[in-house]
Design an enzyme around this catalytic site. Structure first.
Site, PDB file in Angstrom:
ATOM      1  N   GLU A 146      37.016 -42.592 -14.830  1.00  0.00           N
ATOM      2  CA  GLU A 146      36.451 -41.445 -15.785  1.00  0.00           C
ATOM      3  C   GLU A 146      35.317 -41.912 -16.097  1.00  0.00           C
ATOM      4  O   GLU A 146      34.101 -41.022 -16.415  1.00  0.00           O
ATOM      5  CB  GLU A 146      37.457 -41.226 -16.858  1.00  0.00           C
ATOM      6  CG  GLU A 146      38.880 -40.605 -16.441  1.00  0.00           C
ATOM      7  CD  GLU A 146      38.681 -39.132 -15.956  1.00  0.00           C
ATOM      8  OE1 GLU A 146      37.900 -38.624 -15.292  1.00  0.00           O
ATOM      9  OE2 GLU A 146      39.991 -38.464 -16.325  1.00  0.00           O
ATOM     10  N   THR A 168      31.977 -32.142 -19.214  1.00  0.00           N
ATOM     11  CA  THR A 168      32.830 -33.247 -19.834  1.00  0.00           C
ATOM     12  C   THR A 168      32.188 -33.933 -20.796  1.00  0.00           C
ATOM     13  O   THR A 168      32.431 -33.994 -22.061  1.00  0.00           O
ATOM     14  CB  THR A 168      33.396 -34.078 -18.714  1.00  0.00           C
ATOM     15  OG1 THR A 168      34.478 -33.195 -18.030  1.00  0.00           O
ATOM     16  CG2 THR A 168      34.447 -34.778 -19.682  1.00  0.00           C
TER      17      THR A 168
END
Length: 311
Positions: free
Chosen positions: A129, A184
């Site tokens: 991530e 995000t």
């Protein structure tokens, strides 16, 4: 020496369920990623990426970055090729980067016979991530690695636990056709750094209600638990259609609804009591009324990442 190959798969996921920001996530079978990893002996670790629609640089691809971090940790030297076949659409709040990372780490664990625990697999997967959003949040990868509905109960060290589900439900995912640049990262920056104690207590009650409802099979508790007065409220501008959609689907006896991850996808929980056709009709119409073309996808809770083939 003969080239070694594994093919691993991982499903999409919805994180931040209700008030479970960075805590709860669910794997679902709406989409899946396929990662093929091949390895040959080498005097150093070399990683090459083959992919379409996602970065090919190893440091910018969630699958290869997570795999590299794992192999570096164990001092493995090999010439590794990572082929990513994307099935989970990126940027829509369904754990696209997490699915790739989970498949890569689970595949790498099998290929190099590392014997890692589920917690370790999640720990290495969450490194992927960093490549996609700049921070190693564990919720999506936990769901994709473990399957089912997963709670992240510790970040350092990483510990996750699958929640027993005793409620028969499925999902209708409303997926707007919209692209939000660096979504995000932007969504995480919108979350307030400080909150009132009263709001924290209220959200904690929602979280408790959702977890208890899933375990006890209590529909009403789950409906109450699919609420959030902190994170979802702070991100309203990213999905302005959400509150109206949620209000409408509950009228037609959906169990409840929440934003999937950082959105813009909305996850609607339904069962045999829900008026499914009317929920779909109303949901699509509401998205359209806010200027968003929207699709829907049926989904069910899915298993964790798995190795499909090794040779």
């Amino acid at each position: 020496m003969q080239e070694k190959i594994v093919i691993a798969k991982a499903y999409s996921s919805s994180a931040n369920l209700g008030a479970g920001f960075d805590i709860l996530a669910m794997a679902h079978d709406a989409f899946h990623d396929i990662v093929e990893i091949s390895s040959q002996p080498s005097s150093s670790l070399q990683v090459q990426v083959e992919a379409n629609g996602v970065p090919k640089e190893p440091e910018r691809n969630s699958a290869s970055f997570a795999l590299m971090k794992m192999l570096e940790e164990f001092g493995i030297k090999a010439k590794v090729k990572v082929k990513v076949n994307k099935g989970v659409p990126p940027g829509l709040g369904m754990g696209s980067s997490g699915a790739s990372a989970a498949a890569a780490v689970v595949g790498g664990n099998e290929l190099f016979n590392l014997g890692l625990s589920k917690d370790d697999l999640v720990m290495f997967s969450m490194q992927g991530e960093i490549a996609s959003s700049g921070s190693p949040h564990p919720d999506n990868v936990a769901a994709s690695v473990v399957g089912g509905v997963v709670a992240v109960i510790s970040g350092e060290p990483v510990r996750v636990s699958e929640i027993p589900i005793n409620l028969d439900f499925s999902l209708i995912l409303f997926i707007p056709k919209v692209t939000i640049e660096a979504k995000t990262k932007r969504a995480r920056e919108m979350v307030p750094k400080q909150i009132e104690l009263q709001k924290l207590v209220k959200n904690s009650r929602y979280l408790s209600s959702l977890i208890l409802g899933l375990i006890k099979g209590d529909r009403d508790l789950v409906r109450l638990g699919l609420n959030d007065d902190i994170v979802e409220r702070s991100r309203e501008s990213l999905f302005p259609y959400y509150w109206k959609l949620k209000e409408e689907v509950v009228k037609y006896n959906a169990i409840g609804a929440c934003v999937s991850g950082a959105g813009p996808t909305i996850a609607v929980f339904v069962d045999e009591k829900s008026e499914r056709d009317e929920i779909i009709k109303r949901g699509l119409k509401i998205c359209e009324s806010y200027g968003y073309e929207c699709n829907f996808k049926d989904a069910k809770i899915a298993r964790g990442a798995w190795v499909e083939r090794r040779n």
